[in-house]
Design an enzyme around this catalytic site. Structure first.
Site, PDB file in Angstrom:
ATOM      1  N   SER A 132       0.836  -1.199   0.000  1.00 27.43           N
ATOM      2  CA  SER A 132       0.000   0.000   0.000  1.00 27.43           C
ATOM      3  C   SER A 132       0.868   1.245   0.000  1.00 27.43           C
ATOM      4  O   SER A 132       1.989   1.235   0.492  1.00 27.43           O
ATOM      5  CB  SER A 132      -0.914   0.028   1.217  1.00 27.43           C
ATOM      6  OG  SER A 132      -1.634   1.253   1.229  1.00 27.43           O
ATOM      7  N   LYS A 187      -4.050  -7.032   3.403  1.00 24.39           N
ATOM      8  CA  LYS A 187      -4.086  -5.858   2.515  1.00 24.39           C
ATOM      9  C   LYS A 187      -5.536  -5.562   2.095  1.00 24.39           C
ATOM     10  O   LYS A 187      -5.944  -4.392   2.010  1.00 24.39           O
ATOM     11  CB  LYS A 187      -3.213  -6.100   1.278  1.00 24.39           C
ATOM     12  CG  LYS A 187      -3.356  -5.020   0.181  1.00 24.39           C
ATOM     13  CD  LYS A 187      -2.812  -3.699   0.641  1.00 24.39           C
ATOM     14  CE  LYS A 187      -3.106  -2.471  -0.178  1.00 24.39           C
ATOM     15  NZ  LYS A 187      -3.314  -2.482  -1.580  1.00 24.39           N
ATOM     16  N   HIS A 190      -7.139  -3.888   4.951  1.00 24.63           N
ATOM     17  CA  HIS A 190      -6.586  -2.522   4.989  1.00 24.63           C
ATOM     18  C   HIS A 190      -7.393  -1.627   4.046  1.00 24.63           C
ATOM     19  O   HIS A 190      -7.835  -0.535   4.401  1.00 24.63           O
ATOM     20  CB  HIS A 190      -5.108  -2.544   4.581  1.00 24.63           C
ATOM     21  CG  HIS A 190      -4.560  -1.212   4.160  1.00 24.63           C
ATOM     22  ND1 HIS A 190      -4.836  -0.645   2.928  1.00 24.63           N
ATOM     23  CD2 HIS A 190      -3.789  -0.316   4.801  1.00 24.63           C
ATOM     24  CE1 HIS A 190      -4.261   0.537   2.846  1.00 24.63           C
ATOM     25  NE2 HIS A 190      -3.602   0.760   3.967  1.00 24.63           N
ATOM     26  N   ASN A 191      -7.608  -2.097   2.838  1.00 26.75           N
ATOM     27  CA  ASN A 191      -8.369  -1.305   1.862  1.00 26.75           C
ATOM     28  C   ASN A 191      -9.817  -1.132   2.293  1.00 26.75           C
ATOM     29  O   ASN A 191     -10.405  -0.066   2.084  1.00 26.75           O
ATOM     30  CB  ASN A 191      -8.319  -1.963   0.481  1.00 26.75           C
ATOM     31  CG  ASN A 191      -6.975  -1.793  -0.187  1.00 26.75           C
ATOM     32  OD1 ASN A 191      -5.955  -1.664   0.487  1.00 26.75           O
ATOM     33  ND2 ASN A 191      -6.954  -1.803  -1.499  1.00 26.75           N
ATOM     34  N   GLU A 194      -9.905   1.490   4.716  1.00 29.72           N
ATOM     35  CA  GLU A 194      -9.712   2.738   3.952  1.00 29.72           C
ATOM     36  C   GLU A 194     -11.059   3.238   3.378  1.00 29.72           C
ATOM     37  O   GLU A 194     -11.361   4.429   3.436  1.00 29.72           O
ATOM     38  CB  GLU A 194      -8.700   2.429   2.849  1.00 29.72           C
ATOM     39  CG  GLU A 194      -8.366   3.528   1.879  1.00 29.72           C
ATOM     40  CD  GLU A 194      -7.414   2.992   0.778  1.00 29.72           C
ATOM     41  OE1 GLU A 194      -6.386   2.367   1.115  1.00 29.72           O
ATOM     42  OE2 GLU A 194      -7.727   3.179  -0.407  1.00 29.72           O
TER      43      GLU A 194
HETATM   44  P1  NDP Z   1      -0.395  -0.315 -14.180  1.00 27.15           P
HETATM   45  O1  NDP Z   1      -1.650  -0.378 -14.946  1.00 27.15           O
HETATM   46  O2  NDP Z   1       0.358   0.958 -14.119  1.00 27.15           O
HETATM   47  O3  NDP Z   1       0.608  -1.425 -14.718  1.00 27.15           O
HETATM   48  C1  NDP Z   1       0.182  -2.737 -14.937  1.00 27.15           C
HETATM   49  C2  NDP Z   1       1.355  -3.591 -15.326  1.00 27.15           C
HETATM   50  O4  NDP Z   1       0.871  -4.920 -15.545  1.00 27.15           O
HETATM   51  C3  NDP Z   1       2.024  -3.156 -16.619  1.00 27.15           C
HETATM   52  O5  NDP Z   1       3.393  -3.405 -16.538  1.00 27.15           O
HETATM   53  C4  NDP Z   1       1.328  -4.068 -17.630  1.00 27.15           C
HETATM   54  O6  NDP Z   1       2.076  -4.280 -18.779  1.00 27.15           O
HETATM   55  C5  NDP Z   1       1.255  -5.350 -16.846  1.00 27.15           C
HETATM   56  N1  NDP Z   1       0.272  -6.266 -17.391  1.00 27.15           N
HETATM   57  C6  NDP Z   1      -1.063  -6.066 -17.521  1.00 27.15           C
HETATM   58  N2  NDP Z   1      -1.653  -7.152 -18.070  1.00 27.15           N
HETATM   59  C7  NDP Z   1      -0.669  -8.051 -18.279  1.00 27.15           C
HETATM   60  C8  NDP Z   1      -0.639  -9.354 -18.812  1.00 27.15           C
HETATM   61  N3  NDP Z   1      -1.762  -9.963 -19.198  1.00 27.15           N
HETATM   62  N4  NDP Z   1       0.550  -9.986 -18.865  1.00 27.15           N
HETATM   63  C9  NDP Z   1       1.665  -9.380 -18.455  1.00 27.15           C
HETATM   64  N5  NDP Z   1       1.719  -8.154 -17.940  1.00 27.15           N
HETATM   65  C10 NDP Z   1       0.562  -7.492 -17.847  1.00 27.15           C
HETATM   66  O7  NDP Z   1      -0.744  -0.851 -12.718  1.00 27.15           O
HETATM   67  P2  NDP Z   1      -0.090  -0.496 -11.306  1.00 27.15           P
HETATM   68  O8  NDP Z   1       1.383  -0.460 -11.401  1.00 27.15           O
HETATM   69  O9  NDP Z   1      -0.809   0.650 -10.718  1.00 27.15           O
HETATM   70  O10 NDP Z   1      -0.556  -1.767 -10.455  1.00 27.15           O
HETATM   71  C11 NDP Z   1       0.104  -3.011 -10.470  1.00 27.15           C
HETATM   72  C12 NDP Z   1      -0.476  -3.842  -9.353  1.00 27.15           C
HETATM   73  O11 NDP Z   1      -0.250  -3.176  -8.123  1.00 27.15           O
HETATM   74  C13 NDP Z   1      -1.975  -4.062  -9.443  1.00 27.15           C
HETATM   75  O12 NDP Z   1      -2.304  -5.310  -8.935  1.00 27.15           O
HETATM   76  C14 NDP Z   1      -2.524  -2.983  -8.551  1.00 27.15           C
HETATM   77  O13 NDP Z   1      -3.805  -3.301  -8.063  1.00 27.15           O
HETATM   78  C15 NDP Z   1      -1.492  -2.982  -7.451  1.00 27.15           C
HETATM   79  N6  NDP Z   1      -1.412  -1.762  -6.652  1.00 27.15           N
HETATM   80  C16 NDP Z   1      -1.546  -0.525  -7.224  1.00 27.15           C
HETATM   81  C17 NDP Z   1      -1.478   0.621  -6.450  1.00 27.15           C
HETATM   82  C18 NDP Z   1      -1.607   1.963  -7.060  1.00 27.15           C
HETATM   83  O14 NDP Z   1      -1.750   2.933  -6.294  1.00 27.15           O
HETATM   84  N7  NDP Z   1      -1.543   2.124  -8.362  1.00 27.15           N
HETATM   85  C19 NDP Z   1      -1.258   0.531  -5.003  1.00 27.15           C
HETATM   86  C20 NDP Z   1      -1.058  -0.789  -4.522  1.00 27.15           C
HETATM   87  C21 NDP Z   1      -1.164  -1.884  -5.324  1.00 27.15           C
HETATM   88  P3  NDP Z   1       1.689  -3.501 -20.165  1.00 27.15           P
HETATM   89  O15 NDP Z   1       2.231  -2.114 -19.959  1.00 27.15           O
HETATM   90  O16 NDP Z   1       2.417  -4.263 -21.183  1.00 27.15           O
HETATM   91  O17 NDP Z   1       0.198  -3.542 -20.281  1.00 27.15           O
END
Ligand code: NDP
Length: 472
Positions: A132, A187, A190-191, A194
């Site tokens: 988080s 987690k 936690h959400n 939130e």
């Molecule tokens: P983004 O949308 O910014 O990034 C997603 C990532 O996943 C990209 O690298 C994308 O690659 C990849 N991806 C998506 N689909 C596939 C697939 N089928 N195969 C391989 N790679 C894939 O997401 P976030 O970084 O925000 O989130 C990542 C994780 O972290 C999620 O589970 C989210 O819920 C969690 N999270 C997010 C928070 C936030 O504040 N944003 C906080 C805490 C947890 P590509 O670019 O090629 O699509």
């Protein structure tokens, strides 16, 4: 020379975690898939933010896996759901027994439990880690909740604790949570908390707005004052900042935001778990349902046409600050008590042996619900790890005694003035229920026995003995 740590997924979270690790001197390998029509995320990252650091980039899983020292330590930061399974399937042929894969996304804990089972025979040590803190936390220090195969912990601990937020005394906001899917479950809750926290703050905002006595800036001042007292927390701090923010035309930005709240699933999973575990997390449920109602914009317009939308909050403005502060504080303590109760219920059911005081400590920094009062939660559970209900600890019982009347006052004025306050009303209803030795549920049992012969227990017989009455 091989990398110490690997990260799969260069989205918002993944790329910031990589930069955080690199800042701490960790040599990292990164992987992102190549997609048709999209720019090469790895190349863009290595040319941009990742330039000039000890980072190796790959778009091929085999090369990525081979670039890592043994045992491999790989953090998946991809979209929750199928993407995690796809990446696991893709990686598996290039991994060896003892290698560690951490899923750091917001995965459903039921998926995490399944993946642990599926990976058991492969010898891959799987960890589900709730993270988080959003983008800022990923970059500068997150709150991290790892659980799963405990054999992995010693090896990944230095890395996860390096990128975790630190408390003022230097302790990292990352400790081993427990076995199975406990990390992702914690987690999720936690959400859920939130959701409740945010809904309650929104309800307080509504009372001030509908009292007609506060400008946005004056409301910001009230929240700033809250943030210097017992409600000090990240969510209160950003609320004040949001209220003050003006766009380029000098208009308050908040006034232009549509009042339809979105959600991504963790609130729903919390409430489903509440139902499955028989744990009354009513404040979280009401907060989730309030988001649903907020989303029904057209339906609310019909409602306003039929019933009128006027509402008001009648309290002298001089008194409001202190009363609202106490009311919110009482409601918040009750919501957190419910949140810790469901953790305790899950811990018993799944044998996780959760350390609730330690969890409160992990939430003290880095994450969205970080708040000063979590220190007191840690103290309460350290003093008594079998605490039946957080509300019953010496400290919180006293806090509730001195603030619950404000919650009553705010709730009644809101009810009279027609202000919807689902989360705070339900906090009060829960509090009054848990101190009730004479609940009206005798009537429910009698009704069940009347129409369905479901039988009932009696007040003058031992528990476990069941009776039936012919009511007609
Ligand atoms: P983004 O949308 O910014 O990034 C997603 C990532 O996943 C990209 O690298 C994308 O690659 C990849 N991806 C998506 N689909 C596939 C697939 N089928 N195969 C391989 N790679 C894939 O997401 P976030 O970084 O925000 O989130 C990542 C994780 O972290 C999620 O589970 C989210 O819920 C969690 N999270 C997010 C928070 C936030 O504040 N944003 C906080 C805490 C947890 P590509 O670019 O090629 O699509």
């Amino acid at each position: 020379e091989k990398s110490e740590f690997g990260v799969v997924g260069l989205g918002v979270m993944g790329s910031n975690i990589v930069l955080n690790l690199a800042d701490k001197g960790v040599k990292v390998s990164v992987f992102n898939r190549l997609s048709k029509g999209k720019k090469n995320a790895v190349e863009a990252f290595l040319r941009g933010e990742g330039a000039g650091k000890k980072i190796l980039g790959f778009t091929n899983l085999k090369d990525f896996a081979q670039s890592l020292e043994s045992p491999r330590k790989i953090l998946l930061m991809v979209k929750a759901g199928d993407a995690v399974d796809e990446m696991l399937r893709g990686l598996l042929p290039f991994l060896s027994r003892g290698d560690i894969v951490i899923d750091g996304g917001n995965s459903n804990f039921k998926d995490t439990a399944r993946r642990l089972d599926e990976l058991e025979d492969s010898g891959i040590l799987f960890v589900g880690a709730g993270i988080s803190g959003g983008e800022e936390g990923a970059r500068n220090g997150a709150s991290i909740m790892p659980g799963g195969n405990e054999k992995a912990w010693g090896k990944i601990k230095p890395y996860l604790q390096k990128i975790a937020a630190k408390l003022p005394n230097g302790e990292p906001c990352c400790e081993w949570i427990g076995g199975g899917a406990s990390g992702h479950f914690v987690k999720t809750i936690h959400n859920g908390i939130e959701y409740a926290d945010m809904q309650m703050i929104a309800e307080i905002y509504q009372t001030m707005r509908k009292s007609g006595k506060f400008s946005n800036e004056e409301m910001a001042e009230v929240f700033e004052k809250f943030n210097r007292g017992k409600l000090e927390s990240f969510l209160i701090e950003i609320t004040a900042k949001i209220l003050r923010h003006k766009d380029e035309n000098g208009q308050f930005s908040l006034d232009l935001v549509l009042d339809a709240a979105g959600q991504k699933g963790t609130g729903k999973w919390s409430v489903e778990s509440g139902a499955e575990l028989g744990s009354p997390i009513s404040c979280i449920a009401e907060a989730l349902f309030a988001r649903f109602v907020s989303g029904m914009v057209e339906m609310r317009k019909s409602g306003a046409r039929i019933f009128g939308s006027e509402c008001k909050f009648n309290m002298p403005s001089g008194a409001m600050g202190a009363v609202l502060e106490n009311a919110l504080y009482a409601a918040k303590i009750i919501a957190y008590a419910q949140g810790f109760s469901i953790l305790s219920a899950a811990s018993k059911k799944f044998g996780w042996n959760l350390n609730l005081g330690e969890i409160a400590k992990i939430w003290r920094g880095g994450c969205i619900i970080r708040a000063k009062f979590l220190d007191r939660v840690t103290e309460a559970f350290s003093a008594d790890c079998d605490l039946e209900n957080l509300l019953f600890s010496e400290f919180f019982a006293e806090e509730i005694r001195s603030s619950v009347n404000s919650l009553r006052e705010v709730s009644s004025l809101a009810a009279q003035g027609g202000i919807s306050m689902p989360a705070m009303f339900s906090a009060l209803a829960y509090f009054d229920f848990v101190r009730q030795t004479e609940s009206p549920s005798n009537l429910i049992q009698a009704q069940r026995d009347f129409f369905g012969a479901h039988t009932y227990e009696r007040t003058d017989a031992p528990r476990g003995e069941f009776f039936h009455t012919k009511w007609e």
